[in-house]
Every structure is written in structure tokens, then in C-alpha cells.
Write an enzyme that holds these catalytic residues in place. Sequence first.
Site, mmCIF file in Angstrom:
data_model
loop_
_atom_site.group_PDB
_atom_site.id
_atom_site.type_symbol
_atom_site.label_atom_id
_atom_site.label_comp_id
_atom_site.label_asym_id
_atom_site.label_seq_id
_atom_site.Cartn_x
_atom_site.Cartn_y
_atom_site.Cartn_z
ATOM 1 N N GLU A 1 -19.050 -42.064 -9.224
ATOM 2 C CA GLU A 1 -19.865 -42.163 -8.011
ATOM 3 C C GLU A 1 -21.335 -42.339 -8.386
ATOM 4 O O GLU A 1 -21.899 -41.520 -9.122
ATOM 5 C CB GLU A 1 -19.672 -40.896 -7.184
ATOM 6 C CG GLU A 1 -18.230 -40.719 -6.725
ATOM 7 C CD GLU A 1 -17.872 -39.283 -6.406
ATOM 8 O OE1 GLU A 1 -18.775 -38.429 -6.376
ATOM 9 O OE2 GLU A 1 -16.677 -39.015 -6.217
ATOM 10 N N GLU B 1 -12.523 -38.264 -6.135
ATOM 11 C CA GLU B 1 -12.331 -37.906 -7.551
ATOM 12 C C GLU B 1 -10.899 -38.092 -8.006
ATOM 13 O O GLU B 1 -10.640 -38.561 -9.132
ATOM 14 C CB GLU B 1 -12.783 -36.463 -7.779
ATOM 15 C CG GLU B 1 -14.293 -36.266 -7.793
ATOM 16 C CD GLU B 1 -14.921 -36.285 -6.407
ATOM 17 O OE1 GLU B 1 -14.163 -36.243 -5.402
ATOM 18 O OE2 GLU B 1 -16.158 -36.322 -6.306
ATOM 19 N N ASP C 1 -19.792 -30.490 -11.566
ATOM 20 C CA ASP C 1 -18.630 -29.717 -11.996
ATOM 21 C C ASP C 1 -17.711 -29.295 -10.854
ATOM 22 O O ASP C 1 -16.495 -29.439 -10.930
ATOM 23 C CB ASP C 1 -19.085 -28.477 -12.775
ATOM 24 C CG ASP C 1 -20.393 -27.905 -12.245
ATOM 25 O OD1 ASP C 1 -20.580 -27.888 -11.013
ATOM 26 O OD2 ASP C 1 -21.231 -27.487 -13.062
ATOM 27 N N HIS D 1 -22.118 -26.585 -7.368
ATOM 28 C CA HIS D 1 -22.819 -27.421 -8.351
ATOM 29 C C HIS D 1 -23.053 -26.685 -9.668
ATOM 30 O O HIS D 1 -23.835 -27.165 -10.490
ATOM 31 C CB HIS D 1 -24.160 -27.898 -7.795
ATOM 32 C CG HIS D 1 -24.033 -28.897 -6.688
ATOM 33 N ND1 HIS D 1 -23.502 -28.584 -5.463
ATOM 34 C CD2 HIS D 1 -24.360 -30.215 -6.621
ATOM 35 C CE1 HIS D 1 -23.514 -29.653 -4.679
ATOM 36 N NE2 HIS D 1 -24.022 -30.655 -5.368
#
Length: 326
Positions: free
Chosen positions: A30, A61, A85, A130
Site C-alpha cells: 500500500e 493485506e 505492524d 501501529h
Amino acid sequence: MAEKYTMVKALNEALRRSLDADPKTLVMGEDVGRLGGVFRVTDGLYKDFGEDRVIDTPLAESGIVGTAIGLCLRGYRPVLEIQFDGFVYPAFDQIVSQLAKMHARSLGKVRLPVTIRIPWAGGIGAVEHHSESHEAYFAHTAGLKVVAPASPADAHWMLRQAIASDDPVIFLEPKRRYWDKAEVDPDGEAPAGLHDARVVRSGTDLTLLAYGPMVKVCLEAAAAAAEDGRSIEVVDLRSLSPVDFDTLEASVRRTGRAVVVHEAPVFLGMGSELAARLTERCFYALEAPVLRVGGFFAPYPPSRVEDTFLPDLDRVLDAVDRAMAF
């Protein structure tokens, strides 16, 4: 010739050289194309290699990883970026159910050279989802290689080695170290194998074992402990699966004491496996139990209190004091 690179520039140069070396290598994710990635790791690659090799994907994803598996079956070598993550979880099924198992399931006939880059762990004041430390999930999955560089030079060389590998590699990038600078020589030789641990500071009294963002914290702790007359060795694991236990064992046998440090919660984290294996291998050489320092068994907190959650110099030095007191 060595130059001072940030970790971001070191990673970017590794991707550029890997794309140059093999026309079957692709970069996908992305905003990796026109934007150059949220951390600018892929900056300039779209312009130089084109939209067929640096591919902006939808926000999906699971689809990114699934597509990469299909590309591997047609001879490609995809390098994926998961933007943060905490967003890798929608792809978890594709990673652990398909990517990790297809090589074994095909009796070795199918290789899956997929590198999944994940900006990982905390320390940058980000919002929820995040700052995840999910390395234990992947390290627990047979069929995946899991690595985490701690310096710009390792980031550069380990990424090139990961992309060249025929195994699927989870490549964890410590985002709080993205802007650290150090010398990198992209025309030289890799300083170590992809799965080798390294002693980054020698000592005789105790071994600190760490990886990724915590290596720098441990080096600072060792320097502080030296002012009190303690000689602390620091070992950077670099690879979390497989683990270079021979290098770890040799260090712990030299010092007789060990403390494992990581950001992830201590409960059932990497430290649990390391402490158990080192106790088995070094039992009669140990002067104290192997101790662990890590995050608390709680969801990652809001950014304003993450400094309380993350292991710091004081928590590492407290564990050193406790180990030395035995």
C-alpha cells in the site's frame, strides 16, 4: 565505499540493488509506488523501475500476500510491505496457513521466496494498532524465517539476503531506529550470515541478549554498568527463527549470567524460549537464572504512556543488579 546512511536509506538502497539484480523481483504494498511508502523506504523506486515492478496495491493485506504466493508459483520474487505492524493480522491466515506450509506440503518442489517487510514495534508515539510486537506469532510458525535488524548496515545486508533467499522471510524493521545513522558499504560484503547472531559488545560479567530496537538500549545499559565496574556483553540475535543458539551459548558460558530484553510482553515471548534453551544448554555454567525484561502482559498502551510500557535503561539495569546479586 562506506557512507553514513539512515536505516531508511539503507533499506531503500537494498531494494534498489535487489530490483537491479533480478528482473523477477517485485515490490508490492500500500502506497509503496507513487508515494514511496509512509516511511519513504521505497522512495524513487516507482520512478526508476516502473509500475509493473513497484506495485501499489489495494488496502487488502490478505490479498497482497495471497497474490505474492501466486506470483512465486510463476517464478517471481515478491517483496511486500505491510504498512504498519498492527495491520498484518488480516494477512495472518495466508502467511501461516499457505505461505509457511506450501514448501513442506509439496515435498520441497515449491519454493516461496517472499519477503514481508513490516515496520514493527513501538517508540514513535503512534496511535493504536501501529506499535505491535508480534514476532513470537511468526517465530512459532514452522516454515517461516524471522529476522530483525538493529542497525543501518544490518538492515541493508539482511534485506538483500532475505530477498535472495528461497524461503519466506518475515523482515521486522524497528521503526524507532529508522532515522539512526551509521556507515553502510553497499559495495562491500555482508558482515554476517542472515541467521547469525553477533556479539556487539564484549564483556565478562553478564550477557544481555536483545534484537531490533532493544539492542541500542542494551548497549546504553552496558555502558552505564561499566561506570559501576561491571563488564556486560551484548549479543544481537538478528535472527529470531532460526536462532543462532551456538553464539548465545558461547557468550553465556563466558559470563555465567544472562538477561533477555525485548519490547514484546514477557509472557510466552521470545525470552521464554531463550531462557529455557539456555538453561538446558548452560545449566552447570550459570551463576544465576536467566532473567527476562519486556513489555507488560497488556495491549499496547496509548502513546502518552508508552515510555512506561517499553523496557528502558533503568529496567534493564535493575535486571542486571538482580542477576548479579545471586
